[in-house]
Design an enzyme around this catalytic site. Structure first.
Site, short mmCIF file in Angstrom:
data_model
loop_
_atom_site.label_atom_id
_atom_site.label_comp_id
_atom_site.label_asym_id
_atom_site.label_seq_id
_atom_site.Cartn_x
_atom_site.Cartn_y
_atom_site.Cartn_z
N TYR A 185 3.79 1.53 -33.09
CA TYR A 185 5.20 1.13 -33.25
C TYR A 185 5.95 2.25 -33.93
O TYR A 185 5.37 3.15 -34.54
CB TYR A 185 5.32 -0.15 -34.08
CG TYR A 185 5.35 0.11 -35.56
CD1 TYR A 185 6.55 0.17 -36.25
CD2 TYR A 185 4.18 0.36 -36.27
CE1 TYR A 185 6.59 0.45 -37.62
CE2 TYR A 185 4.20 0.63 -37.63
CZ TYR A 185 5.41 0.68 -38.29
OH TYR A 185 5.44 0.97 -39.63
N ASN A 469 -3.73 -0.62 -37.30
CA ASN A 469 -3.55 0.81 -37.55
C ASN A 469 -3.32 1.14 -39.02
O ASN A 469 -3.27 2.31 -39.40
CB ASN A 469 -2.41 1.37 -36.71
CG ASN A 469 -2.86 1.73 -35.31
OD1 ASN A 469 -4.04 1.60 -34.98
ND2 ASN A 469 -1.94 2.18 -34.47
N TYR A 470 -3.18 0.11 -39.85
CA TYR A 470 -3.20 0.30 -41.30
C TYR A 470 -4.54 -0.19 -41.82
O TYR A 470 -4.63 -1.10 -42.64
CB TYR A 470 -2.06 -0.47 -41.97
CG TYR A 470 -0.67 0.01 -41.64
CD1 TYR A 470 -0.45 1.23 -41.01
CD2 TYR A 470 0.44 -0.77 -41.95
CE1 TYR A 470 0.83 1.65 -40.70
CE2 TYR A 470 1.73 -0.35 -41.65
CZ TYR A 470 1.92 0.87 -41.02
OH TYR A 470 3.18 1.28 -40.72
N ARG A 471 -5.58 0.41 -41.31
CA ARG A 471 -6.95 -0.04 -41.55
C ARG A 471 -7.23 -0.24 -43.04
O ARG A 471 -6.87 0.61 -43.86
CB ARG A 471 -7.91 0.98 -40.98
CG ARG A 471 -9.35 0.56 -40.96
CD ARG A 471 -9.68 -0.39 -39.85
NE ARG A 471 -9.80 0.29 -38.57
CZ ARG A 471 -10.35 -0.26 -37.49
NH1 ARG A 471 -10.83 -1.48 -37.55
NH2 ARG A 471 -10.40 0.40 -36.35
#
Length: 538
Positions: A185, A469-471
């Site tokens: 995004y 994606n913000y692991r």
């Protein structure tokens, strides 16, 4: 402004001991297999296959480590780094790693908050995809390699067309492979949705070493790699994307207020405007503890991209968001490519050449930890005041509020594995520090956990959703033992909600032996006990 271009980016404490260095036999066996598979002479692979003793091993490993927590002498190292430069190299890496029964970690850009793509406690090889840099722009479509950076994507689009862009992240050094396969995004999310909403084809190497396109892999696997992460299912080679139109003129602005300047009122009202206003307007909020006149306070910054002229956004926000106090002098009209530069912290974007987007900034890493949340109902002023005071108490913590609504929310939550489309906004927790060593790391990680607990009453629950994606390994880790499915379900439902079940079915079909695995990969379905009696026929 460093919070704009966060290390987008994925486990292991730096206190862990380095994996036992492999003996020469492992390298020789791998090289023999690799040359057989690729039909290449060993002396032609000096820039492809790097054992730990090779001069090029350390640069190959370190170039794309973006979090200094995993760039220490104690960090576990791969036995071999494979810098793939062709599809055949990727195929051979998969086949030969399986043959030697090692773990394979795949890395594209390295923006991986927890190092999952290049660190492991098990003996492993690293497959680096950073050389897959081909970008072919034709009309309103483009094929992009998994190792290209978002900056390169934007630049190559701009080279060919001044009227198109692509909805993806604001940090130019992020690798496309991980970014897109995790959902993707950026600041056009409200106008155009997620990056994966514009993927029309892909190429992947599967567990058997086959190169498959969308037709070859089938719709289930194609669905899974468009938001479910690629590393659980194979090795992404590239994506075919559709470009989106952008106007000749866009507007950016930044407005900042501290607590004594009614920052709480501004952020409170932002929640009612940002997710519901014109889809062409993306307003991000940054919250940071700062010192002003020797007093601790919180600075709230609203940064925005409007796909249109400044007069339009001024008229809109002066009516709907007077608490912002937007003025003409806050606004800058730019071309779309200049706005990309502005979001990359180039305030003088009109004076910066777009070629800076091609810079990869190799071997640059700072210490950091990220967490994320989703908000479904506006937080009260009292709640925001409480959170800002806790930010001052914790220190170093930064929050980023990213509004949803618009196009992203119009797509069904099961259309792609990304399930969070109907949320009001997303929160990223950001903790950065410069001090090396385990003592500092332990302290800052504890602070990050503390603030995460303070945030709990205001965000989604049961499960507490977070963004792939913000692991964040704090939410669950898979040991891939007999309880693999249950362990995977803990973090899987937080990342994927109801889509987790379909992802598990896809995984069980395409990789039943669970070769492609990491600390938070999609598990396979639990196997039935061998002595389970068959059900009688009805």
């Amino acid at each position: 402004m460093k919070l704009l271009c966060l290390t987008f980016v994925f486990l292991v404490s730096t206190t862990l001991t380095t994996a036992t260095p492999p003996d020469a036999t492992v390298y020789q066996n791998f090289l023999q297999c690799f040359t057989t598979q690729t039909r290449a002479l060993p002396n032609t692979l000096a820039d492809v296959v790097f054992p730990q003793t090779a001069a090029g091993y350390t640069p190959a490993l370190r170039n794309y480590i973006r979090n200094a927590r995993f760039n220490t002498t104690a960090s576990p190292k791969p036995a071999i780094v494979i810098v793939a430069r062709s599809e055949a190299h990727v195929q051979a890496a998969v086949v030969c790693t399986k043959t030697l029964k090692y773990q394979l970690k795949t890395r594209s850009g390295g923006h991986d908050y927890e190092g999952v793509s290049y660190v492991s406690n098990l003996p492993f090889f690293l497959l680096d995809m950073s050389s897959f840099r081909d970008i072919t722009v034709e009309g309103e479509t483009a094929w992009i390699g998994a190792g290209v950076t978002l900056g390169e994507v934007y630049y190559r689009i701009w080279e060919k067309t001044k009227t198109h862009g692509f909805p993806a992240g604001v940090c130019p050094t992020v690798g496309a492979g991980g970014h897109i396969s995790g959902g993707g995004y950026g600041n056009m999310i409200r106008k155009y949705g997620l990056s994966v909403d514009y993927v029309t084809d892909a190429k992947i190497v599967d567990v058997n070493g086959r190169v498959l396109d969308r037709k070859g892999m089938g719709e289930d696997l194609f669905w899974a790699i468009n938001g479910g992460g690629g590393a659980s299912f194979g090795v992404i080679l590239g994506f075919k994307i559709t470009l989106v139109p952008v106007p000749e003129t866009v507007t950016v602005f930044r407005v900042q207020k501290n607590l004594d300047e009614n920052a709480v009122d501004m952020v409170h009202k932002w929640q009612f405007v940002a997710p519901k206003t014109d889809p062409g307007l993306f307003m991000r909020v940054l919250l940071q503890p700062v010192t002003r006149n020797k007093m601790q306070t919180v600075r709230a910054s609203v940064l925005a991209l409007f796909l249109g002229k400044s007069s339009e956004v001024l008229s809109l926000l002066n009516k709907d968001f007077p608490e912002l106090g937007l003025k003409q002098e806050n606004c800058t009209e730019l071309t779309w490519i200049q706005s990309v530069l502005w979001w990359d912290n180039h305030d003088n974007a009109t004076l910066v050449k777009p070629e800076v987007l091609l810079e990869r900034n190799l071997d640059t890493a700072s210490y950091g930890k990220r967490k994320s949340d989703f908000v479904e109902k506006e937080i009260t002023k009292e709640g925001l005041d409480y959170l800002m005071k806790k930010m001052i108490e914790v220190g170093k913590i930064g929050l980023v509020f990213n509004p949803y609504g618009g196009k992203v929310s119009e797509v069904a939550t099961t259309k792609t594995p990304f399930p969070h489309r109907k949320k009001l906004y997303k929160v990223q927790h950001s903790m950065n520090w410069k001090d090396p060593g385990t003592e500092a790391e332990t302290s800052f990680l504890e602070k990050a956990k503390s603030f995460y607990s303070y945030m709990a009453p205001f965000v989604t629950k049961n499960p507490r959703h977070t963004y792939l994606n913000y692991r964040d390994l704090d939410i669950g880790v898979n040991t891939h033992g007999p309880n693999s499915y249950r362990e995977g379900e803990v973090y899987g439902r937080k990342y994927f909600g109801e889509n987790f079940d379909r992802l598990v079915k896809v995984k069980s079909t395409v990789d039943p032996e669970n070769f492609f695995r990491d600390e938070q990969s999609i598990p396979t379905l639990p196997s039935k006990p061998a002595n389970t009696p068959a059900k009688p026929a009805l």
